[in-house]
Design a protein around this motif. Structure first.
Motif, PDB file in Angstrom:
ATOM      1  N   ILE A   1      44.509  51.500 -21.073  1.00  0.00           N
ATOM      2  CA  ILE A   1      44.796  50.089 -21.387  1.00  0.00           C
ATOM      3  C   ILE A   1      44.343  49.202 -20.235  1.00  0.00           C
ATOM      4  CG2 ILE A   1      46.642  48.406 -21.744  1.00  0.00           C
ATOM      5  CD1 ILE A   1      48.196  50.627 -23.209  1.00  0.00           C
ATOM      6  N   ASN A   2      44.701  49.556 -19.023  1.00  0.00           N
ATOM      7  CA  ASN A   2      44.355  48.717 -17.870  1.00  0.00           C
ATOM      8  C   ASN A   2      42.852  48.584 -17.670  1.00  0.00           C
ATOM      9  OD1 ASN A   2      46.980  47.994 -16.987  1.00  0.00           O
ATOM     10  ND2 ASN A   2      47.246  49.997 -16.022  1.00  0.00           N
ATOM     11  N   ARG A   3      42.096  49.639 -17.951  1.00  0.00           N
ATOM     12  CA  ARG A   3      40.637  49.578 -17.771  1.00  0.00           C
ATOM     13  C   ARG A   3      39.965  48.726 -18.843  1.00  0.00           C
ATOM     14  NH1 ARG A   3      41.081  55.182 -17.239  1.00  0.00           N
ATOM     15  NH2 ARG A   3      40.041  55.455 -19.260  1.00  0.00           N
ATOM     16  N   ASN A   4      40.613  48.567 -19.977  1.00  0.00           N
ATOM     17  CA  ASN A   4      39.989  47.886 -21.117  1.00  0.00           C
ATOM     18  C   ASN A   4      40.762  46.635 -21.526  1.00  0.00           C
ATOM     19  OD1 ASN A   4      37.712  49.865 -21.950  1.00  0.00           O
ATOM     20  ND2 ASN A   4      39.494  51.172 -21.625  1.00  0.00           N
ATOM     21  N   TYR A   5      41.326  45.978 -20.537  1.00  0.00           N
ATOM     22  CA  TYR A   5      42.127  44.762 -20.710  1.00  0.00           C
ATOM     23  C   TYR A   5      41.286  43.564 -20.305  1.00  0.00           C
ATOM     24  CZ  TYR A   5      46.220  41.664 -19.866  1.00  0.00           C
ATOM     25  OH  TYR A   5      47.136  40.637 -19.872  1.00  0.00           O
ATOM     26  N   GLU A   6      41.083  42.644 -21.242  1.00  0.00           N
ATOM     27  CA  GLU A   6      40.190  41.507 -21.009  1.00  0.00           C
ATOM     28  C   GLU A   6      40.719  40.288 -21.768  1.00  0.00           C
ATOM     29  OE1 GLU A   6      36.215  42.461 -22.157  1.00  0.00           O
ATOM     30  OE2 GLU A   6      36.075  44.228 -20.868  1.00  0.00           O
ATOM     31  N   ALA A   7      40.062  39.154 -21.572  1.00  0.00           N
ATOM     32  CA  ALA A   7      40.403  37.930 -22.300  1.00  0.00           C
ATOM     33  C   ALA A   7      39.203  37.476 -23.110  1.00  0.00           C
ATOM     34  CB  ALA A   7      40.828  36.831 -21.337  1.00  0.00           C
ATOM     35  N   ASP A   8      39.479  36.857 -24.270  1.00  0.00           N
ATOM     36  CA  ASP A   8      38.387  36.278 -25.043  1.00  0.00           C
ATOM     37  C   ASP A   8      38.137  34.839 -24.579  1.00  0.00           C
ATOM     38  OD1 ASP A   8      40.302  34.643 -26.259  1.00  0.00           O
ATOM     39  OD2 ASP A   8      40.288  35.741 -28.166  1.00  0.00           O
ATOM     40  N   ALA A   9      37.193  34.177 -25.215  1.00  0.00           N
ATOM     41  CA  ALA A   9      36.817  32.825 -24.789  1.00  0.00           C
ATOM     42  C   ALA A   9      37.941  31.824 -24.989  1.00  0.00           C
ATOM     43  CB  ALA A   9      35.571  32.377 -25.555  1.00  0.00           C
ATOM     44  N   GLY A  10      38.895  32.140 -25.873  1.00  0.00           N
ATOM     45  CA  GLY A  10      40.006  31.232 -26.136  1.00  0.00           C
ATOM     46  C   GLY A  10      41.229  31.475 -25.271  1.00  0.00           C
ATOM     47  N   GLY A  11      41.129  32.408 -24.292  1.00  0.00           N
ATOM     48  CA  GLY A  11      42.251  32.666 -23.416  1.00  0.00           C
ATOM     49  C   GLY A  11      43.279  33.626 -23.983  1.00  0.00           C
ATOM     50  N   GLN A  12      42.899  34.359 -25.034  1.00  0.00           N
ATOM     51  CA  GLN A  12      43.784  35.379 -25.586  1.00  0.00           C
ATOM     52  C   GLN A  12      43.433  36.723 -24.951  1.00  0.00           C
ATOM     53  OE1 GLN A  12      44.905  34.351 -30.030  1.00  0.00           O
ATOM     54  NE2 GLN A  12      42.696  34.413 -29.809  1.00  0.00           N
ATOM     55  N   TRP A  13      44.428  37.395 -24.376  1.00  0.00           N
ATOM     56  CA  TRP A  13      44.197  38.667 -23.713  1.00  0.00           C
ATOM     57  C   TRP A  13      44.342  39.802 -24.706  1.00  0.00           C
ATOM     58  CZ3 TRP A  13      42.620  39.572 -18.708  1.00  0.00           C
ATOM     59  CH2 TRP A  13      42.449  38.414 -17.929  1.00  0.00           C
ATOM     60  N   PHE A  14      43.516  40.826 -24.536  1.00  0.00           N
ATOM     61  CA  PHE A  14      43.515  41.930 -25.483  1.00  0.00           C
ATOM     62  C   PHE A  14      43.183  43.236 -24.786  1.00  0.00           C
ATOM     63  CE2 PHE A  14      39.207  40.257 -25.356  1.00  0.00           C
ATOM     64  CZ  PHE A  14      38.424  41.399 -25.295  1.00  0.00           C
ATOM     65  N   PHE A  15      43.554  44.308 -25.453  1.00  0.00           N
ATOM     66  CA  PHE A  15      43.183  45.669 -25.065  1.00  0.00           C
ATOM     67  C   PHE A  15      42.181  46.157 -26.101  1.00  0.00           C
ATOM     68  CE2 PHE A  15      44.799  50.091 -26.335  1.00  0.00           C
ATOM     69  CZ  PHE A  15      43.854  50.769 -25.587  1.00  0.00           C
ATOM     70  N   GLN A  16      40.977  46.511 -25.647  1.00  0.00           N
ATOM     71  CA  GLN A  16      39.944  47.001 -26.559  1.00  0.00           C
ATOM     72  C   GLN A  16      40.168  48.487 -26.774  1.00  0.00           C
ATOM     73  OE1 GLN A  16      37.535  44.747 -27.921  1.00  0.00           O
ATOM     74  NE2 GLN A  16      37.398  46.438 -29.379  1.00  0.00           N
ATOM     75  N   ASN A  17      40.776  48.833 -27.901  1.00  0.00           N
ATOM     76  CA  ASN A  17      41.121  50.211 -28.232  1.00  0.00           C
ATOM     77  C   ASN A  17      40.036  50.791 -29.126  1.00  0.00           C
ATOM     78  OD1 ASN A  17      42.495  52.620 -28.595  1.00  0.00           O
ATOM     79  ND2 ASN A  17      43.786  51.821 -30.231  1.00  0.00           N
ATOM     80  N   GLY A  18      38.987  51.331 -28.500  1.00  0.00           N
ATOM     81  CA  GLY A  18      37.844  51.783 -29.297  1.00  0.00           C
ATOM     82  C   GLY A  18      37.230  50.580 -29.992  1.00  0.00           C
ATOM     83  N   PRO A  19      37.038  50.643 -31.310  1.00  0.00           N
ATOM     84  CA  PRO A  19      36.428  49.521 -32.012  1.00  0.00           C
ATOM     85  C   PRO A  19      37.411  48.391 -32.327  1.00  0.00           C
ATOM     86  CG  PRO A  19      36.868  51.284 -33.558  1.00  0.00           C
ATOM     87  CD  PRO A  19      37.213  51.817 -32.180  1.00  0.00           C
TER      88      PRO A  19
END
Length: 201
Positions: free
Chosen positions: A56-74
């Motif tokens: 989770i920590n390695r794949n934790y990012e924000a989108d252009a709208g400031g919403q943070w997400f965990f990229q879980n595979g696709p």
């Protein structure tokens, strides 16, 4: 982002996003929220599995709208935030016998170099860092005593100075907790943002 995640995104680019199921709480714990927890507005169960937490920590990012997400595979799993997208711990590093220096570490275990410090109107301490764009993090409440040992507060308690290290002192700027998300450009609840609005009568 992990290579295996990039490959999954390329293979399945249109997997629907997920909201409401993952929470980062006020103390930097990742929590899984099932349907019952979501219905009750509960924080959910802490995730304890070390490999999953690292993923989770390695794949934790924000989108252009400031919403943070965990990229879980696709699949993009949007994160509910207990306060800010980052939570930091304040500690002391003895430096192999040298003079102890303060350290800040985020919930992923990475160093956090503060550029500015804030006091909210509920007694919370926040920092922005030197990255571009800057990250906003709240200080874990267990570290407030150590913080106070290195801070000077104004008589009204909403300003002062934080003595960081190497002669670096950060002014403590006041901020309203209710305005933190808007001021620092993040969405605290992507699930609420995605919820359909009631039609006007």
């Amino acid at each position: 982002m992990d290579d295996i995640v990039r490959q999954a995104l390329a293979k399945w680019p249109n997997v629907p996003h997920c909201t409401g199921w993952l929470l980062l709480d006020r103390r930097g714990n990742w929590r899984m929220r099932d349907d019952e927890a979501q219905a009750r507005g509960a924080p959910g169960e802490p995730i304890r599995h070390a490999a999953l937490l690292a993923f989770i920590n390695r794949n934790y990012e924000a989108d252009a709208g400031g919403q943070w997400f965990f990229q879980n595979g696709p699949q993009r799993v949007y994160v509910e935030l207990g306060y800010t997208p980052w939570v930091v711990r304040l500690g002391l590093n003895d430096g192999d016998g040298a003079k102890a220096t303060l350290t800040l570490t985020d919930q992923a275990g990475n160093a956090f170099e503060p550029a500015a410090a804030y006091l909210d109107d509920e007694g919370g301490v926040l920092f922005t860092d030197t990255s571009t764009p800057p990250r906003i993090a709240v200080l874990h409440d267990h570290d407030l005593d150590l913080f106070s040992e290195h801070a000077e507060l104004a008589a009204n308690g909403d300003a002062g100075r934080f003595h960081w290290r190497d002669g670096m002192t950060l002014p403590l700027q006041p901020v309203a907790r209710a305005e933190v998300a808007e001021q620092f450009g993040f969405v605290a609840s992507p699930a609420q943002a995605a919820a359909p609005k009631n039609a006007a009568s």
